[in-house]
Motif scaffolding. Structure first.
Motif, PDB file in Angstrom:
ATOM      1  N   ASP A  94       0.803  -1.225   0.000  1.00 10.64           N
ATOM      2  CA  ASP A  94       0.000   0.000   0.000  1.00 10.64           C
ATOM      3  C   ASP A  94       0.838   1.277   0.000  1.00 10.64           C
ATOM      4  N   LEU A  95       2.166   1.154  -0.019  1.00 13.08           N
ATOM      5  CA  LEU A  95       3.036   2.333   0.097  1.00 13.08           C
ATOM      6  C   LEU A  95       3.328   2.891  -1.299  1.00 13.08           C
ATOM      7  N   GLU A  96       2.339   3.386  -1.961  1.00 12.42           N
ATOM      8  CA  GLU A  96       2.515   3.878  -3.320  1.00 12.42           C
ATOM      9  C   GLU A  96       3.241   5.204  -3.374  1.00 12.42           C
ATOM     10  N   SER A  97       3.305   5.924  -2.247  1.00 12.23           N
ATOM     11  CA  SER A  97       4.006   7.214  -2.224  1.00 12.23           C
ATOM     12  C   SER A  97       5.403   7.116  -1.623  1.00 12.23           C
ATOM     13  N   LEU A  98       5.835   5.937  -1.280  1.00  7.00           N
ATOM     14  CA  LEU A  98       7.124   5.773  -0.607  1.00  7.00           C
ATOM     15  C   LEU A  98       8.266   6.183  -1.528  1.00  7.00           C
ATOM     16  N   ARG A  99       9.170   7.022  -0.987  1.00  4.61           N
ATOM     17  CA  ARG A  99      10.342   7.470  -1.741  1.00  4.61           C
ATOM     18  C   ARG A  99      11.638   6.867  -1.200  1.00  4.61           C
ATOM     19  N   SER A 100      11.695   6.597   0.082  1.00  2.94           N
ATOM     20  CA  SER A 100      12.941   6.139   0.701  1.00  2.94           C
ATOM     21  C   SER A 100      12.633   4.965   1.635  1.00  2.94           C
ATOM     22  N   LEU A 101      13.366   3.869   1.455  1.00  2.00           N
ATOM     23  CA  LEU A 101      13.192   2.677   2.275  1.00  2.00           C
ATOM     24  C   LEU A 101      14.560   2.230   2.785  1.00  2.00           C
ATOM     25  N   PRO A 119       5.860  -0.251  -3.712  1.00  2.44           N
ATOM     26  CA  PRO A 119       6.329   1.145  -3.822  1.00  2.44           C
ATOM     27  C   PRO A 119       6.796   1.475  -5.239  1.00  2.44           C
ATOM     28  N   VAL A 120       5.877   1.869  -6.073  1.00  2.00           N
ATOM     29  CA  VAL A 120       6.182   2.108  -7.487  1.00  2.00           C
ATOM     30  C   VAL A 120       6.967   3.397  -7.705  1.00  2.00           C
ATOM     31  N   ASN A 121       7.041   4.257  -6.697  1.00  2.00           N
ATOM     32  CA  ASN A 121       7.779   5.519  -6.836  1.00  2.00           C
ATOM     33  C   ASN A 121       9.039   5.549  -5.969  1.00  2.00           C
ATOM     34  N   LEU A 122       9.544   4.395  -5.582  1.00  2.00           N
ATOM     35  CA  LEU A 122      10.710   4.336  -4.704  1.00  2.00           C
ATOM     36  C   LEU A 122      11.943   4.893  -5.413  1.00  2.00           C
TER      37      LEU A 122
END
Length: 636
Positions: A94-101, A119-122
């Motif tokens: 559900d983390l579609e806005s995640l940029r940094s992991l 995370p499609v925008n990682l």
């Protein structure tokens, strides 16, 4: 109504922040700070509107889909330095806005194809300091177009998903240092036009394949982004394969050569280009000629030396490159195996060894000896064809004795599972390369082949079926007249025989039982004889010890000084002394007790002295006509 509403708002705000965490709401972005809280799992009551979630330095062991469900606005997720060993499929779905992991400093061993889905925008993925040994090929597929920073350092990786990494056009930094990578596929970084830093430090790379990426030097003005390349700490083999890299101007790097011995320990960029040399291939040994029977496995070997190690290829008799198939296998070490040979495989094979310094070739000849195939009895002279050999033997043996054979071939010493085949030397004018025995049984119509050297005239067949009829034929294989001719086969004779019935199990068991009983009986007789002999020796020794006679004195006389000798007194016969007790070691006549050793010895000598004197006196009396009684003495 105002105070109750205020309390409700305060209560809702308190419930949105987990108890051990600190929540900060700054300019419409909620940060949940849960670092160093001793957490064993992700708090379930984290506000789903959180933008930044920090869970570093805890003891979280596993991640699953419920942990971050509905957190669609989460941008920065930090899970560094936990004890995470497993990431469930679509844990970050559900983390579609995640940029940094950040997952560094955990205990991950592998990443499955669904572990990082969602995370499609990682843009930044940090996986350093784990124990990763395997990453599934599709693990990075959801963010190939957006990822800019990938850190896989300090793991146990031998291979990485090169196809996925090569398809990241926005990648700026790639850290692969401190792993176990020993080879880079050619062109792995060719499509990474934005890559500005590549760290390959402390791996197991001996060479680097040429890649357009590496030509982007630091001073290249036309390159979109100067490349910072680090590959120190690798066992570089400084030969002509790395000459392209040596020609790049990189005077400030500290890479060293590990081999060859003449360059070991020297700075890579300080070695002159002329010393980056290679050695052309040299075929050290190879199969020169191989003869196999049709249907058997053929193994052609070819070994070559060179620097770098040559690449081996095989070319078949039809001048085509021999590749791996269902019937043939070409191995990197230069071995070619043909699983089931046929007549079409015969011919000349060429072994080719190549490296950047040149190539070398060697010729190998393969001869395939044809086996009997389908046909009829229309051979020359009415002699049966190869396929009719077993049938002719069966027909000839019908109505005849079980061991009756055709001239030249005999089967003797037949048991339930074996038989000895014998044949004569044959005609000396006919050259024989080897003999071939063909046989089958009534239990199984499969024809069995045995190859026998030309110098032998006996062969023991083993593993036969008990109580079965066998047809056997002997053929002589002669060398072909020409290179293109097939091997000539000549029938020497056939035989029919029957194996004996199998020995029943009860008979064998009875023989074992009888043998064991006989062994026990003989052993018992020997033991009994030994015991009787031992007892006899003990009885004889005891009898010899009890046979000592006590000291007896018939006459005891004293010496006089010239006076008349007194008349000897007659003593009544004395009864034998009682048997001494077990504790007495000497029996000294009438002494009724046991004495010490010194006392008994003194008494014995005293009695001996009296006996001697009495004996002398008695002798004198007998000389004068006195009594001639017998003197008896017991000598101690």
């Amino acid at each position: 109504m105002a105070p109750p509403l205020l309390l409700l708002l305060l209560a809702s705000g308190a419930a949105a922040c987990p108890l051990p965490c600190v929540c900060q709401n700054l300019s419409e972005s909620l940060s949940t700070l849960c670092a160093h809280r001793g957490l064993l799992f992700v708090p379930p009551n984290v506000d789903r509107r959180t933008v930044e979630l920090r869970l570093a330095d805890n003891f979280i062991q596993a991640l699953g889909p419920p942990d971050f469900r509905n957190m669609t606005g989460l941008v920065d997720l930090t899970l560094s330095r936990n004890a995470i060993t497993r990431i469930g499929a679509r844990a970050f779905g559900d983390l579609e806005s995640l940029r940094s992991l950040h997952l560094d400093g955990n205990r991950l061993v592998e990443l499955g194809s669904g572990s990082l889905r969602g995370p499609v925008n990682l843009q930044h993925l940090i996986l350093s300091g784990n124990q990763l040994g395997r990453i599934a090929p599709g693990a990075f597929d959801d963010f190939l177009d957006s990822l800019e920073d990938l850190d896989l350092s300090y793991n146990n990786l031998r291979q990485v998903p090169w196809a996925g990494i090569g398809a990241m056009p926005a990648l700026h930094t790639l850290n692969l240092d401190h792993n176990l990578i020993d080879a880079l596929p050619p062109g792995a970084f060719a499509q990474l036009g934005q890559l500005s830093r590549l760290d390959l430090t402390s791996n197991r790379l001996a060479t680097l394949a040429p890649d357009p990426l590496f030509s982007r030097g630091r001073e290249a003005e036309a390159s979109p982004a100067p490349l910072v390349l680090s590959f120190s700490g690798n066992p570089l083999h400084c030969n002509c394969e790395l000459l392209w890299l040596r020609r790049l101007a990189r005077p400030d790097d500290l890479e060293t050569c590990a081999s060859p011995p003449s360059l070991a320990g020297r700075y890579f960029w300080a070695v002159p280009e002329g010393e980056f040399s290679c050695e052309p291939p040299l075929i050290a040994r190879h199969t020169q000629r191989l003869w196999v029977l049709e249907g058997q496995r053929a193994t052609l070997r070819c070994r070559a030396l060179g620097d770098p190690a040559p690449t081996m290829h095989w070319v078949g008799p039809d001048d085509r490159l021999v590749g791996n198939s269902s019937r043939a296998w070409a191995f990197p070490n230069g071995t070619l195996e043909i699983g089931v040979t046929s007549a079409g495989d015969a011919g000349g094979y060429t072994c080719i060894a190549t490296n950047p310094a040149g190539e070398a070739t060697a010729q190998v000849e393969l001869r395939v000896l044809a086996l009997p195939h389908g046909g009829n009895s229309s051979a020359e002279g009415g002699r049966p064809g190869p396929s009719d050999i077993a049938a002719s033997a069966r027909t000839a043996a019908e109505g005849e004795g079980a061991l009756e054979t055709e001239p030249g071939v005999q089967v003797t010493e037949v048991t339930a599972t074996s038989g000895l085949v014998s044949w004569g030397p044959g005609r000396p004018a006919d050259p024989v390369w080897m003999f071939q025995i063909q046989y089958n049984s009534s239990e199984d119509e499969t024809l069995i082949y045995r190859i026998v050297p030309a110098s032998s005239h006996h062969f023991l067949l083993k593993h036969l079926v008990p109580d079965a009829d066998y047809d056997l034929c002997l053929l002589a294989l002669s060398p072909a007249a020409g290179p293109s001719d097939l091997t000539a086969t000549r029938l020497l004779g056939c035989a029919h025989f029957s194996t004996l019935p199998a020995t029943p199990l009860c008979h064998a068991l009875q023989a074992h039982v009888l043998g064991g009983t006989l062994t026990v009986a003989v052993g018992g007789v020997l033991v009994a004889a030994l015991l009787v002999f031992t007892v006899a020796l003990l009885v004889r020794g005891r009898g010899a010890g009890n046979g000592r006679l006590p000291l007896k004195l018939s006459h005891v006389q004293s010496q006089t000084n010239g006076g008349p000798s007194p008349t000897p007194k007659t003593h009544p016969p004395r009864s034998p002394p009682p048997r001494p007790q077990r504790s007495c070691s000497l029996d000294l006549g009438d002494s009724g007790g046991c004495y010490g050793y010194a006392r008994r010895l003194g008494g014995a000598w005293a009695r001996r002295s009296h006996s001697v004197h009495g004996g002398l006196l008695g002798a004198g009396c007998r000389g004068l006509g006195g009594s001639a009684e017998r003197l008896e003495e017991s000598v101690v």
